[in-house]
Design a protein around this motif. Structure first.
Motif, PDB file in Angstrom:
ATOM      1  N   LEU A 198      34.463 -70.437  29.841  1.00  0.00           N
ATOM      2  CA  LEU A 198      35.154 -71.374  30.718  1.00  0.00           C
ATOM      3  C   LEU A 198      34.791 -71.172  32.189  1.00  0.00           C
ATOM      4  CD1 LEU A 198      37.227 -73.633  31.034  1.00  0.00           C
ATOM      5  CD2 LEU A 198      39.012 -71.889  31.160  1.00  0.00           C
ATOM      6  N   ASN A 243      42.571 -75.921  31.287  1.00  0.00           N
ATOM      7  CA  ASN A 243      42.556 -74.614  30.615  1.00  0.00           C
ATOM      8  C   ASN A 243      43.106 -73.538  31.531  1.00  0.00           C
ATOM      9  OD1 ASN A 243      40.713 -75.219  28.062  1.00  0.00           O
ATOM     10  ND2 ASN A 243      39.748 -76.207  29.828  1.00  0.00           N
ATOM     11  N   ARG A 244      44.155 -73.880  32.288  1.00  0.00           N
ATOM     12  CA  ARG A 244      44.703 -72.950  33.271  1.00  0.00           C
ATOM     13  C   ARG A 244      45.110 -71.613  32.642  1.00  0.00           C
ATOM     14  NH1 ARG A 244      47.326 -73.882  38.200  1.00  0.00           N
ATOM     15  NH2 ARG A 244      47.356 -76.125  37.799  1.00  0.00           N
ATOM     16  N   GLU A 245      45.675 -71.657  31.420  1.00  0.00           N
ATOM     17  CA  GLU A 245      46.156 -70.414  30.814  1.00  0.00           C
ATOM     18  C   GLU A 245      45.021 -69.471  30.435  1.00  0.00           C
ATOM     19  OE1 GLU A 245      46.524 -73.389  29.650  1.00  0.00           O
ATOM     20  OE2 GLU A 245      45.554 -73.540  27.685  1.00  0.00           O
ATOM     21  N   ARG A 246      43.796 -70.000  30.338  1.00  0.00           N
ATOM     22  CA  ARG A 246      42.664 -69.153  29.961  1.00  0.00           C
ATOM     23  C   ARG A 246      41.869 -68.665  31.167  1.00  0.00           C
ATOM     24  NH1 ARG A 246      39.243 -72.967  26.542  1.00  0.00           N
ATOM     25  NH2 ARG A 246      37.797 -71.213  26.683  1.00  0.00           N
TER      26      ARG A 246
END
Length: 739
Positions: A198, A243-246
């Motif tokens: 990412l 994909n903020r949590e990743r």
């Protein structure tokens, strides 16, 4: 305002919760008893990275130290080399350069105790990473190329190869080498797409967008480049927010947002929709910058909001935004001096509008200090860039020379084979000649038979040819008519195409002329702004000089005169005691000090210039130099003292600077200063018979003195003419209007 605070509070809680979720997941992996030590070390390294960028620098570094302790029993030094490399980068980001290089030295030491090509390539990559951020771009390119050679031979090296491509692209961005920027951003994006990591996908899309926006700035007719830049920057923002949590480094969100805002503000028409887009992405950048402690992004957004407020005439709001930008920049250990200088410049301009001259002067001084520091760094960086380009050119020359030698060797080999082939060909030719003689006998018999047959068929062919000639004549007549028709159609089409082409050229020419007029207007506005800033700065300098001269003359001069009078009371002419000799000596020193004080005060703002004008001030200045032993000749012709005081002071300072340069650097035996007025034009000439210089190298000789002379001449809207050659002295002539 209340809703914005709630939004920021909610986003803060959300980001912290997601970062905590990722950290907790890694901690659950680390505490598993069946986890191999190698995987435990790797998970600890990743946990330290997550905590460093999301929770706190100190906590993240503590976790990386725990990883060093876990790797201590390992004989393979690659694990500790990897962790020390991460710590070096972390310390550098936190502003501790000394600790960063100390930990990198540890990484270099441990990689010597490992056979892992992957980690050796990683250590080389970290070395190049540090060199790029230490302004050693030339060395960084060499190091990163070495890293590529090692990583291409290592299994699983693509992860770090992508990072190396990204760093090399960053260096070429600084050098504005768009050919290499295109190459390495493309390679970086391809590698990121293969890895499906990412952070790498986000950064690679940002870099690709940066390349296309620079391509568009080079030629604004390439609208597809602007569309591509917006596409890649929006893609990077979408990937980061979706994909903020990743995310290990959530700062990717504000960087992408402010990049998109800048594209709309700098390159799109100033429509209401585009302004809304700028506000929307600036708001994202500001919120995310606060959450992720990206102080440079936050300060940049505040500066943009201040500019908008100033354009609306709301100078008090602009002052508040700019003070916020300065406070945010102070929190950043690696603060951006350019953003800070622009904040002080904006504050100075706003305080001028608010009539607060003290604050305006204070902020102008802060701006000039930061501008000088940036200017010095820029000169050093340009020298390094030139050195890097020279090194690259030299390598390309060596490569071409090697290719030339290889081609020469191939040519020699081909020539040898050609000679051998000629010999073989001669042998075959001899055999072929013998066979031809045998065939000649057979052909003679065969030709006799053919002649007999030819005689019998000649009559038949004659009649057949007459019929063919008739058919060909009819076909030729038909083709000639058809060709005439085609020619008329071709001429008509050509005329139509020529008319369309002429119309297109006329329209293109009109558009180019309109663009040129627009650019000329912009250049004129910038020049007027620069002259007004320079005029304000020089006026402030002259006022400060006048005040200092007055203070020195009235304050310190009076004090020294009083001391002299008091000591003179102790001076008894009839005595010659040791104490009396000391009094005599002290009085002489006081006389010298008073004379020097008066000379300094006159130099800072001569009274003659204020009272009698530029002509008399020039004569007095040259006479003073002549008394001190400097060979100066002064000539003043037809000067009528019609110039206003500010322009006289500026021209007087130019004359001082030119004479000082001749005295200090020219080694002259005679200096001529000539001031002449012809109608409404003023001519100031300073000539010397010193060592002179090569005018073709004048750009390299321009120091602060010549730069000041050129700036003051531009402020007078005059011209500076320089005539010089080695060994024949130099002549400087300044021409300007009286008023």
């Amino acid at each position: 305002m209340y809703r914005i605070i709630l939004t920021i509070t909610f986003l803060t809680a959300t980001v912290c919760a997601r970062a905590q979720l990722l950290a907790d997941s890694l901690r659950n992996i680390i505490v598993r008893k069946d986890l191999p030590l190698e995987m435990r070390i790797d998970a600890t390294d990743r946990l330290g990275q997550v905590v460093f960028f999301n929770t706190g620098w100190k906590e993240g570094l503590d976790i990386l130290r725990e990883s060093i302790q876990l790797a201590a029993p390992m004989k393979d030094g690659s694990y500790r080399a990897h962790t020390y490399g991460m710590m070096a980068a972390s310390y550098f980001i936190s502003g501790d350069t000394e600790a960063a290089y100390k930990h990198f030295d540890s990484a270099t030491y441990y990689i010597r105790h490992s056979n892992s090509k992957l980690m050796k390539g990683y250590v080389l990559y970290m070395k190049g990473w540090l060199q790029v951020r230490s302004r050693q771009e030339t060395d960084a390119i060499k190091t990163l190329q070495e890293a590529l050679e090692v990583l291409e031979k290592a299994p699983g090296g693509l992860t770090y190869i992508q990072a190396v491509y990204s760093e090399i692209a960053g260096v070429y961005f600084k050098w504005y080498d768009l050919v290499n920027v295109e190459k390495y951003t493309r390679l970086s994006l391809n590698a990121a797409n293969q890895l499906h990591i990412l952070e790498k996908l986000i950064s690679a899309n940002q870099e690709r967008g940066g390349y296309f926006i620079n391509l568009y700035r080079e030629n604004t007719e390439r609208k597809e480049a602007l569309d591509s830049a917006l596409f890649y920057m929006r893609k990077s923002l979408h990937l980061a927010r979706a994909n903020r949590e990743r995310l290990v480094t959530p700062s990717n969100i504000p960087f992408s947002a402010i990049g998109i805002a800048n594209i709309f503000r700098e390159n799109m028409p100033a429509t209401a929709a585009n302004k809304d887009s700028v506000d929307y992405y600036n708001n994202i950048a500001l919120q995310e910058g606060k959450l992720t402690k990206q102080f440079a992004v936050e300060a940049g957004v505040y500066n943009e909001l201040a500019s908008e407020a100033a354009r609306r005439g709301d100078y008090q709001s602009a002052v508040n935004y700019l003070n916020g930008a300065i406070l945010v920049s102070a929190k950043d250990p690696l603060f951006d001096k350019y953003n800070l200088s622009q904040s002080h410049l904006g504050l100075a301009e706003c305080y001028e509008q608010l009539k607060d001259t003290a604050q305006a002067l204070h902020n102008y001084k802060q701006y000039m200090t930061l501008y000088q520091e940036l200017f010095d760094v820029e000169k050093m960086n340009k020298a390094k860039d030139l050195e890097a380009k020279y090194e690259m050119a030299r390598k390309e020359k060596d490569l071409l020379q090697m290719r030339l030698i290889a081609e020469q060797r191939n040519k020699d080999l081909i020539q040898a084979r050609y000679i051998s082939g000629q010999k073989d060909q001669a042998l075959l030719a001899a055999k072929y000649a013998a066979s031809l003689q045998e065939k000649a006998l057979l052909n003679a018999k065969y030709e006799t038979e053919l002649k007999q047959q030819a005689l019998s068929t000649a009559n038949y062919k004659t009649s057949q040819r007459e019929q063919e000639l008739k058919v060909m004549s009819e076909r030729f007549t038909y083709n000639r008519k058809l060709n005439k028709i085609y020619s008329v159609l071709t001429i008509a089409l050509f005329l139509a195409a020529a008319f369309l082409y002429f119309a297109f050229k006329q329209r293109s020419k009109a558009l180019r002329q309109k663009q040129q007029l627009h650019n000329m207007e912009l250049d004129k506005i910038k020049q007027e702004h620069r002259i007004s800033m320079l005029s304000a700065m020089l006026e402030g300098q002259e006022q400060e000089r006048t005040r200092l001269a007055r203070d020195l003359h009235d304050g310190l001069g009076g004090l020294l005169s009083g001391v002299k009078i008091e000591l003179s009371a102790l001076n008894a002419p009839e005595t010659t005691s040791p104490q009396q000799k000391i009094v005599h000596k002290t009085l002489r020193h006081l006389d010298n000090a008073v004379d020097e004080l008066r000379r300094i005060a006159r130099s800072m703002m001569p009274e003659v210039l204020l009272t009698y004008g530029l002509g008399e001030a020039t004569r007095e200045y040259c006479n003073g130099l002549k008394k001190s032993g400097v060979p100066v000749t002064c000539q003043v012709y037809h000067y009528r003292n019609e110039m206003n005081h500010g322009r006289q002071v500026t021209l007087y300072r130019i004359m001082q600077e030119l004479v000082n340069n001749a005295v200090k650097h020219a080694g002259a035996t005679q200096i001529l200063v000539q001031l002449q007025q012809s109608d409404h034009r003023i001519f100031l000439t300073v000539e010397d018979d010193g060592k002179g210089f090569d005018q073709s190298e004048m750009a390299a000789l321009k120091g602060a003195g010549l730069a000041n002379i050129q700036s003051r001449t531009e402020m007078l809207q005059g011209t500076l003419e320089v005539t010089s050659s080695p060994g024949t002295g130099a002549s400087f002539t300044v021409e300007c209007a009286v008023n």
